[in-house]
Design a protein around this motif. Structure first.
Motif, PDB file in Angstrom:
ATOM      1  N   ARG A 121       0.865  -1.181   0.000  1.00  0.00           N
ATOM      2  CA  ARG A 121       0.000   0.000   0.000  1.00  0.00           C
ATOM      3  C   ARG A 121       0.903   1.234   0.000  1.00  0.00           C
ATOM      4  N   VAL A 122       0.567   2.206  -0.827  1.00  0.00           N
ATOM      5  CA  VAL A 122       1.321   3.453  -0.885  1.00  0.00           C
ATOM      6  C   VAL A 122       0.370   4.596  -0.558  1.00  0.00           C
ATOM      7  N   GLU A 123       0.778   5.457   0.361  1.00  0.00           N
ATOM      8  CA  GLU A 123      -0.072   6.564   0.797  1.00  0.00           C
ATOM      9  C   GLU A 123       0.669   7.886   0.692  1.00  0.00           C
ATOM     10  N   GLY A 124      -0.105   8.960   0.611  1.00  0.00           N
ATOM     11  CA  GLY A 124       0.470  10.299   0.680  1.00  0.00           C
ATOM     12  C   GLY A 124       0.939  10.873  -0.630  1.00  0.00           C
ATOM     13  N   ALA A 125       0.683  10.196  -1.749  1.00  0.00           N
ATOM     14  CA  ALA A 125       1.131  10.725  -3.041  1.00  0.00           C
ATOM     15  C   ALA A 125       0.267  10.150  -4.152  1.00  0.00           C
ATOM     16  N   PRO A 136      11.966  -3.336 -16.645  1.00  0.00           N
ATOM     17  CA  PRO A 136      11.893  -2.132 -17.481  1.00  0.00           C
ATOM     18  C   PRO A 136      10.622  -1.334 -17.261  1.00  0.00           C
ATOM     19  N   GLU A 137       9.590  -1.966 -16.734  1.00  0.00           N
ATOM     20  CA  GLU A 137       8.305  -1.304 -16.573  1.00  0.00           C
ATOM     21  C   GLU A 137       7.986  -1.102 -15.096  1.00  0.00           C
ATOM     22  N   THR A 138       7.193  -0.067 -14.828  1.00  0.00           N
ATOM     23  CA  THR A 138       6.701   0.175 -13.482  1.00  0.00           C
ATOM     24  C   THR A 138       5.226  -0.190 -13.418  1.00  0.00           C
ATOM     25  N   ARG A 139       4.739  -0.381 -12.198  1.00  0.00           N
ATOM     26  CA  ARG A 139       3.322  -0.654 -11.980  1.00  0.00           C
ATOM     27  C   ARG A 139       2.745   0.461 -11.118  1.00  0.00           C
ATOM     28  N   PRO A 140       1.519   0.901 -11.405  1.00  0.00           N
ATOM     29  CA  PRO A 140       0.913   1.933 -10.550  1.00  0.00           C
ATOM     30  C   PRO A 140       0.605   1.359  -9.177  1.00  0.00           C
ATOM     31  N   ALA A 141       0.698   2.192  -8.162  1.00  0.00           N
ATOM     32  CA  ALA A 141       0.446   1.754  -6.791  1.00  0.00           C
ATOM     33  C   ALA A 141      -0.294   2.849  -6.052  1.00  0.00           C
ATOM     34  N   GLY A 142      -1.077   2.436  -5.053  1.00  0.00           N
ATOM     35  CA  GLY A 142      -1.828   3.401  -4.270  1.00  0.00           C
ATOM     36  C   GLY A 142      -2.299   2.794  -2.978  1.00  0.00           C
ATOM     37  N   ALA A 143      -3.317   3.416  -2.388  1.00  0.00           N
ATOM     38  CA  ALA A 143      -3.833   2.945  -1.102  1.00  0.00           C
ATOM     39  C   ALA A 143      -4.464   1.561  -1.228  1.00  0.00           C
ATOM     40  N   GLU A 144      -4.975   1.226  -2.412  1.00  0.00           N
ATOM     41  CA  GLU A 144      -5.511  -0.118  -2.612  1.00  0.00           C
ATOM     42  C   GLU A 144      -4.353  -1.109  -2.661  1.00  0.00           C
TER      43      GLU A 144
END
Length: 304
Positions: A121-125, A136-144
């Motif tokens: 879980r990523v918070e605050g941004a 090579p690729e990133t994945r989106p991350a968030g509170a979910e």
């Protein structure tokens, strides 16, 4: 080799002459998909992986993803299979039929027993991203929660967001172990607290209300006062302060009875205070309950 039904690539049935005259993404994806099917049927899953990856890169269709996950499992890329199946079973790429959903769940359950997992879980941004190792690729991350499957061993998980310093986390993945990690981006003044027990790597230490784990235990934390000590000796707890931009190192030494000798070292911390990222990581076991952390709320366990 595990065998599963192959889905047809619905919606891409362009006539052969149209594919030759107009090499659209759909036509190219169709050609690669059919190459993948042929490779799987001929017993060459490695070639199937390459073909399905090319097809999926051209057009991320559910049928391609499903078959790519099966091909990944067949060649032993179980972490890749688990990550892709998680997206499929979560409905990100569309809905599977009942039979395919059962088969996908069977593969998912099988591969998860052979990988380590992290729920992040990523918070605050906003627009936060995650990259594992040198992908090579990133994945989106968030509170979910974001599910990440990892092959057993050590990995580097990079977490970042626009306007914030990226966080680099060292993670040890273990077979069948499901851990959790919460990262919060914070603009407050940050310092570092490190708790060690010299020559006693098996000793478990704690930053009370924040984390427990084997020595050494280190966290970036908002400036303030914290309690540290030995997990097995609550009487050993002592209060220490964390200053902005500084490293506070507490050395615990096992003594007679409940006595603990504490040494403190303050030095320059290797972090940028402005726009710093605070990653709360708990080194504990899967069976440990989440802890109440006084600044960020609930935090959960992560082996690293």
């Amino acid at each position: 080799m595990r065998t599963f039904a192959l889905l047809s690539l619905l919606g891409l049935a362009a006539p052969a002459h149209a594919q030759e005259a107009d090499p659209t993404p759909e036509a190219a994806a169709r050609v690669d998909f059919e190459r993948g099917v042929a490779a799987m049927e001929s017993g060459d899953p490695s070639a199937a992986v390459r073909a399905f990856e090319a097809s999926f890169a051209a057009l991320p269709y559910l049928a391609t993803a499903y078959n790519l996950a099966i091909a990944y499992e067949a060649v032993g890329q179980r972490a890749d299979a688990a990550n892709l199946l998680d997206r499929i079973l979560g409905g990100e790429l569309g809905a599977l039929g009942p039979a395919e959903a059962r088969e996908a769940r069977d593969v998912y359950d099988a591969v998860r027993a052979h990988v380590g997992t992290v729920t992040l879980r990523v918070e605050g941004a906003e627009a936060a991203w995650v990259r594992v190792d040198d992908a090579p690729e990133t994945r989106p991350a968030g509170a979910e929660p974001l599910f990440i499957a990892l092959d057993p061993g050590h990995h580097v998980v990079h977490v970042g967001a626009p306007g914030h310093r990226p966080r680099r986390l060292l993670v040890r993945a273990e077979l069948g172990v499901d851990n959790a990690l919460r990262v919060r981006f914070d603009t407050r003044a940050i310092g570092t607290l490190r708790v060690t027990v010299p020559h006693e790597q098996s000793a478990r230490v704690e930053i009370v209300g924040v984390a427990t784990g084997p020595s050494p235990l280190e966290h970036d934390l908002p400036a303030g006062v914290y309690e540290v000590g030995l997990v097995e000796r609550p009487a050993s707890r002592r209060s220490v302060s964390v200053e902005p931009g500084a490293l506070r190192e507490v050395s615990l030494q096992l003594g007679g009875g409940d006595e603990v000798l504490i040494g403190v070292l303050v030095g320059a911390a290797a972090l940028a205070v402005a726009g710093a990222v605070t990653g709360v990581v708990v080194a504990t076991t899967e069976s440990d309950a989440p802890l109440e952390e006084p600044v960020f709320g609930i935090i959960a366990a992560l082996s690293f």
